[in-house]
Write a protein that holds these residues in place. Structure first.
Motif, short mmCIF file in Angstrom:
data_model
loop_
_atom_site.label_atom_id
_atom_site.label_comp_id
_atom_site.label_asym_id
_atom_site.label_seq_id
_atom_site.Cartn_x
_atom_site.Cartn_y
_atom_site.Cartn_z
N GLY A 4 22.65 -73.92 53.96
CA GLY A 4 21.60 -73.11 54.58
C GLY A 4 20.88 -72.29 53.55
O GLY A 4 20.56 -72.75 52.47
N GLY A 5 20.64 -71.04 53.87
CA GLY A 5 19.99 -70.16 52.92
C GLY A 5 18.52 -70.47 52.74
O GLY A 5 17.78 -70.59 53.71
N VAL A 6 18.11 -70.60 51.50
CA VAL A 6 16.69 -70.75 51.17
C VAL A 6 16.11 -72.02 51.80
O VAL A 6 15.03 -71.98 52.38
N ASP A 7 16.81 -73.14 51.68
CA ASP A 7 16.30 -74.39 52.26
C ASP A 7 16.04 -74.24 53.75
O ASP A 7 15.00 -74.66 54.26
N SER A 8 16.98 -73.63 54.45
CA SER A 8 16.82 -73.45 55.90
C SER A 8 15.69 -72.49 56.22
O SER A 8 14.93 -72.72 57.18
N ALA A 9 15.55 -71.44 55.44
CA ALA A 9 14.49 -70.46 55.70
C ALA A 9 13.11 -71.09 55.48
O ALA A 9 12.20 -70.89 56.30
N VAL A 10 12.96 -71.85 54.41
CA VAL A 10 11.67 -72.50 54.15
C VAL A 10 11.36 -73.52 55.23
O VAL A 10 10.23 -73.60 55.73
N THR A 11 12.37 -74.29 55.62
CA THR A 11 12.16 -75.27 56.69
C THR A 11 11.77 -74.59 57.99
O THR A 11 10.83 -75.03 58.68
N ALA A 12 12.45 -73.51 58.34
CA ALA A 12 12.11 -72.77 59.55
C ALA A 12 10.67 -72.24 59.49
O ALA A 12 9.93 -72.33 60.47
N LEU A 13 10.28 -71.72 58.33
CA LEU A 13 8.92 -71.21 58.17
C LEU A 13 7.89 -72.31 58.37
O LEU A 13 6.91 -72.15 59.11
N LEU A 14 8.11 -73.46 57.73
CA LEU A 14 7.16 -74.57 57.84
C LEU A 14 7.06 -75.09 59.27
O LEU A 14 5.97 -75.36 59.77
N LEU A 15 8.22 -75.22 59.93
CA LEU A 15 8.21 -75.69 61.31
C LEU A 15 7.53 -74.69 62.25
O LEU A 15 6.76 -75.07 63.13
N ALA A 16 7.82 -73.41 62.05
CA ALA A 16 7.21 -72.38 62.89
C ALA A 16 5.69 -72.34 62.68
O ALA A 16 4.94 -72.24 63.65
N ARG A 17 5.26 -72.44 61.44
CA ARG A 17 3.82 -72.42 61.14
C ARG A 17 3.10 -73.62 61.72
O ARG A 17 1.92 -73.53 62.03
N GLY A 19 3.45 -74.87 64.54
CA GLY A 19 3.16 -74.63 65.95
C GLY A 19 3.64 -75.73 66.87
O GLY A 19 3.41 -75.69 68.07
N LYS A 20 4.33 -76.72 66.34
CA LYS A 20 4.78 -77.86 67.14
C LYS A 20 6.21 -77.70 67.65
O LYS A 20 6.67 -78.50 68.44
N TYR A 21 6.91 -76.70 67.16
CA TYR A 21 8.33 -76.58 67.46
C TYR A 21 8.68 -75.16 67.88
O TYR A 21 8.08 -74.20 67.41
N ASP A 22 9.67 -75.05 68.76
CA ASP A 22 10.28 -73.76 69.08
C ASP A 22 11.47 -73.61 68.14
O ASP A 22 12.53 -74.19 68.36
N VAL A 23 11.28 -72.86 67.09
CA VAL A 23 12.29 -72.74 66.04
C VAL A 23 13.29 -71.66 66.41
O VAL A 23 12.92 -70.55 66.83
N VAL A 24 14.58 -71.98 66.27
CA VAL A 24 15.66 -71.03 66.52
C VAL A 24 16.62 -71.10 65.35
O VAL A 24 17.11 -72.17 64.99
N GLY A 25 16.87 -69.95 64.74
CA GLY A 25 17.87 -69.87 63.69
C GLY A 25 19.24 -69.71 64.32
O GLY A 25 19.40 -68.96 65.29
#
Length: 99
Positions: A4-17, A19-25
């Protein structure tokens, strides 16, 4: 943490931006630090969870905590110990990722 960590945070940011996904950490608690020997606890799960929650807040995504301590012990850690005692070189991450 190597999972996790940085890879997960960047992926979450890209998915959230996108607008196609409901992102949940999600932070999974798989280990109970109470079972560590006094003074030797190395489990930083509480800190990791707080860090993940803070990152999710900064990204504007939902955050959930889930606990799998008994399941991890039974399905991952105990088999790891048996294999190790049997002279094998187990990889508990492989077993963990099956769930």
């Amino acid at each position: 943490d190597s999972s996790g960590g940085v890879d997960s945070a960047v992926t979450a940011l890209l998915l959230a931006r996108s607008g196609k996904y409901d992102v949940v950490g999600v932070h999974m608690t798989n280990w109970d630090p109470a079972i560590e020997d006094e003074g030797s606890a190395v489990c930083r799960g509480g800190e990791d969870a707080r860090d993940a929650e803070e990152v999710c807040g900064a990204l504007g995504v939902a955050f959930r905590r889930v606990e799998f301590v008994p399941e991890y012990w039974e399905s991952v850690f105990s088999p790891f110990l048996r294999a190790y005692r049997g002279g094998r070189t187990p990889n508990p991450d492989v077993d963990c990722n099956r769930y």
